[in-house]
Design a protein around this motif. Structure first.
Motif, PDB file in Angstrom:
ATOM      1  N   SER A 227       0.831  -1.201   0.000  1.00 30.20           N
ATOM      2  CA  SER A 227       0.000   0.000   0.000  1.00 30.20           C
ATOM      3  C   SER A 227       0.866   1.252   0.000  1.00 30.20           C
ATOM      4  O   SER A 227       2.033   1.222   0.405  1.00 30.20           O
TER       5      SER A 227
ATOM      6  N   SER B 170       0.260   5.980   4.262  1.00 26.58           N
ATOM      7  CA  SER B 170      -0.505   7.187   4.576  1.00 26.58           C
ATOM      8  C   SER B 170       0.388   8.254   5.207  1.00 26.58           C
ATOM      9  O   SER B 170       0.067   9.440   5.186  1.00 26.58           O
ATOM     10  N   GLU B 171       1.553   7.815   5.736  1.00 26.89           N
ATOM     11  CA  GLU B 171       2.478   8.758   6.368  1.00 26.89           C
ATOM     12  C   GLU B 171       3.163   9.680   5.371  1.00 26.89           C
ATOM     13  O   GLU B 171       3.934  10.569   5.767  1.00 26.89           O
TER      14      GLU B 171
ATOM     15  N   TYR C 286       2.012  12.049   4.074  1.00 27.31           N
ATOM     16  CA  TYR C 286       1.575  13.426   4.327  1.00 27.31           C
ATOM     17  C   TYR C 286       2.589  14.196   5.163  1.00 27.31           C
ATOM     18  O   TYR C 286       2.564  15.429   5.201  1.00 27.31           O
TER      19      TYR C 286
ATOM     20  N   ARG D  24      -6.285   1.046  -0.626  1.00 29.45           N
ATOM     21  CA  ARG D  24      -6.948   2.323  -0.917  1.00 29.45           C
ATOM     22  C   ARG D  24      -5.932   3.452  -1.069  1.00 29.45           C
ATOM     23  O   ARG D  24      -4.864   3.422  -0.477  1.00 29.45           O
TER      24      ARG D  24
ATOM     25  N   PRO E 234      -4.541   6.700   0.008  1.00 25.90           N
ATOM     26  CA  PRO E 234      -4.645   7.359   1.322  1.00 25.90           C
ATOM     27  C   PRO E 234      -5.322   8.732   1.230  1.00 25.90           C
ATOM     28  O   PRO E 234      -4.969   9.546   0.370  1.00 25.90           O
ATOM     29  N   ARG E 235      -6.254   8.980   2.107  1.00 27.32           N
ATOM     30  CA  ARG E 235      -6.904  10.293   2.164  1.00 27.32           C
ATOM     31  C   ARG E 235      -5.897  11.377   2.528  1.00 27.32           C
ATOM     32  O   ARG E 235      -6.065  12.543   2.178  1.00 27.32           O
ATOM     33  N   THR E 236      -4.836  10.973   3.228  1.00 30.76           N
ATOM     34  CA  THR E 236      -3.853  11.948   3.699  1.00 30.76           C
ATOM     35  C   THR E 236      -3.077  12.608   2.560  1.00 30.76           C
ATOM     36  O   THR E 236      -2.402  13.624   2.778  1.00 30.76           O
ATOM     37  N   LEU E 237      -3.149  12.054   1.348  1.00 27.67           N
ATOM     38  CA  LEU E 237      -2.497  12.725   0.221  1.00 27.67           C
ATOM     39  C   LEU E 237      -3.085  14.115   0.003  1.00 27.67           C
ATOM     40  O   LEU E 237      -2.431  15.000  -0.541  1.00 27.67           O
TER      41      LEU E 237
END
Length: 426
Positions: A257, A260-261, A263, A281, A283-286
């Protein structure tokens, strides 16, 4: 009267000395003159005559492309970039022991880099990019401790990356891109604490990316177009890598994956992870990378849809998520990112219709590609207002209705694809 004659005689002697020096080099410069004339003799083509004034009848420091030290008049820089020269690099250049800068880029030099250049221990920058040099990258580069910039890109160097490159402690920029290098990335590269730019793209490198590389203060990493495998570490944006501006790992065999970090790399402007085997998925953090200009993550195996937070990237210019098995609707905030020039969401399974009661603000948009999805409804009216649009591809969907007469407003349009829909009318 005697004083006047003495003064005139002194001036004449001084003038003679200056003229004499302009023709006959100091004894300690004859080595440099000999080395450079030998170099000239190995040039088979000089189409623009840049080397015409390289002659023993003129002072070496006045030759085109040559710079000398002020005190001892020894040659310190050799800049022959973009001269269209053809020839080989002779071993005699190793006698230019005061040389700090060597730039042969954008020429047609061929053959190997002679081992005598290992004598250039004062060298701070070497650029031989964009030539036809071949053979293995010399391991003696590791002995040039003063090197700050080493650019060997766009040649035909083969073999493995020498382990000794990890010993050049002062190195700030290393570019080995577009050669025929193979094998693993040496772990020792992660010891180069002063390194800011690392480019290895366009080779045949395999194996995983050494974790130590993510622990130095790099500003740009470009490993695209190799066969690298493995996954990205979850702590990829630790305190050392936080200042990175460009991360390009596209066209490899990376998996797992997307962390998410990411960001935490808040200075990222260019992120390209396209055409790997990333899954899970997006990452929303992008959406927190507010300096991002290029987000290219197409050609992967994602699940789920496009995060709504991508619409928060107000500096985004390129959004590429094609061929990534994405589902769900297209988040409407994306169409309000006014800096966008390219939107490519093609070849997914995106569905739904376009909201019709929203304001769309894309004054710079040049390419909109939503082809090969499952979009329904009519072609949104806002499309016909994009005066800068050059490519519009809405083909292979389930769009209905007609083609507006306002298509004529698209005065910059070069490519229009609306085929394989359910369109009707004239």
């Amino acid at each position: 009267m005697v004083k006047i004659h003495v003064l005139i005689a002194s001036l004449l002697m001084a003038n003679y000395f200056v003229l004499h020096q302009a023709i006959i080099p100091p004894q300690n410069l004859t080595t440099d003159l000999s080395a450079l004339l030998e170099f000239k003799s190995h040039i088979s083509l000089d189409p623009f005559g840049f080397l015409d004034n390289w002659s023993s009848t003129t002072f070496v420091c006045n030759w085109t492309g040559i710079s000398c030290a002020f005190k001892n008049q020894r040659v310190t820089a050799l800049n022959l970039s973009n001269w269209s020269l053809r020839g080989i690099i002779p071993p005699h250049l190793g006698n230019l022991t005061f040389l700090t800068s060597l730039d042969f880029s954008h020429n047609n030099f061929s053959g190997f880099i002679p081992h005598q250049l290992a004598n250039l221990i004062s060298l701070k920058q070497m650029n031989v990019g964009y030539n036809n040099l071949s053979g293995e990258i010399p391991s003696w580069f590791g002995n040039l401790q003063e090197l700050r910039f080493l650019l060997l890109n766009n040649n035909t160097f083969s073999g493995a990356i020498p382990l000794s490159l990890g010993n050049i402690s002062n190195l700030e920029k290393l570019n080995l891109g577009y050669n025929l290098l193979e094998g693993n990335i040496p772990k020792g590269i992660g010891n180069l604490s002063n390194l800011r730019t690392l480019t290895l793209r366009g080779n045949q490198l395999t194996g995983s990316i050494p974790s130590g590389i993510f622990n130095i203060s790099l500003e740009e990493i470009d490993f695209a177009e190799n066969s690298l495998s493995g996954s990205l570490p979850l702590d990829i944006c630790n305190h050392q890598l936080k200042q990175i501006k460009g991360l390009n790992l596209s066209v490899n065999q990376l998996q797992g994956s997307i962390p998410s970090e990411l960001y935490n790399c808040r200075d990222l402007e260019h992120l390209s992870l396209s055409y790997n085997q990333f899954n899970g998925r997006i990452p929303r953090t992008l959406g927190y990378l507010d300096k991002l200009k290029d987000l290219s993550i197409g050609g992967n195996n994602f699940t789920g849809g496009i995060p709504m937070e991508i619409g928060n990237l107000t500096n985004l210019e390129i959004l590429n998520m094609q061929s990534s098995f994405l589902t769900g609707g297209i988040p409407w905030p994306i169409f309000n990112v006014s800096s966008l020039r390219v939107i490519d969401l093609s070849s997914n399974s995106l569905s739904g219709s376009f909201p019709v009661n929203l304001f769309y603000n894309l004054p710079a948009l040049k390419e909109l590609n939503l082809s090969a999805n499952q979009l329904i409804g009519s072609i949104p009216s806002f499309v016909w207002e994009f005066k800068t649009l050059e490519t519009l591809d809405l083909s292979t969907n389930n769009l209905t209705g007609g083609i507006s007469k306002r298509v004529g407003n698209l005065t910059s349009l070069k490519k229009l694809y609306l085929d394989f829909n359910l369109l009707t009318g004239t």
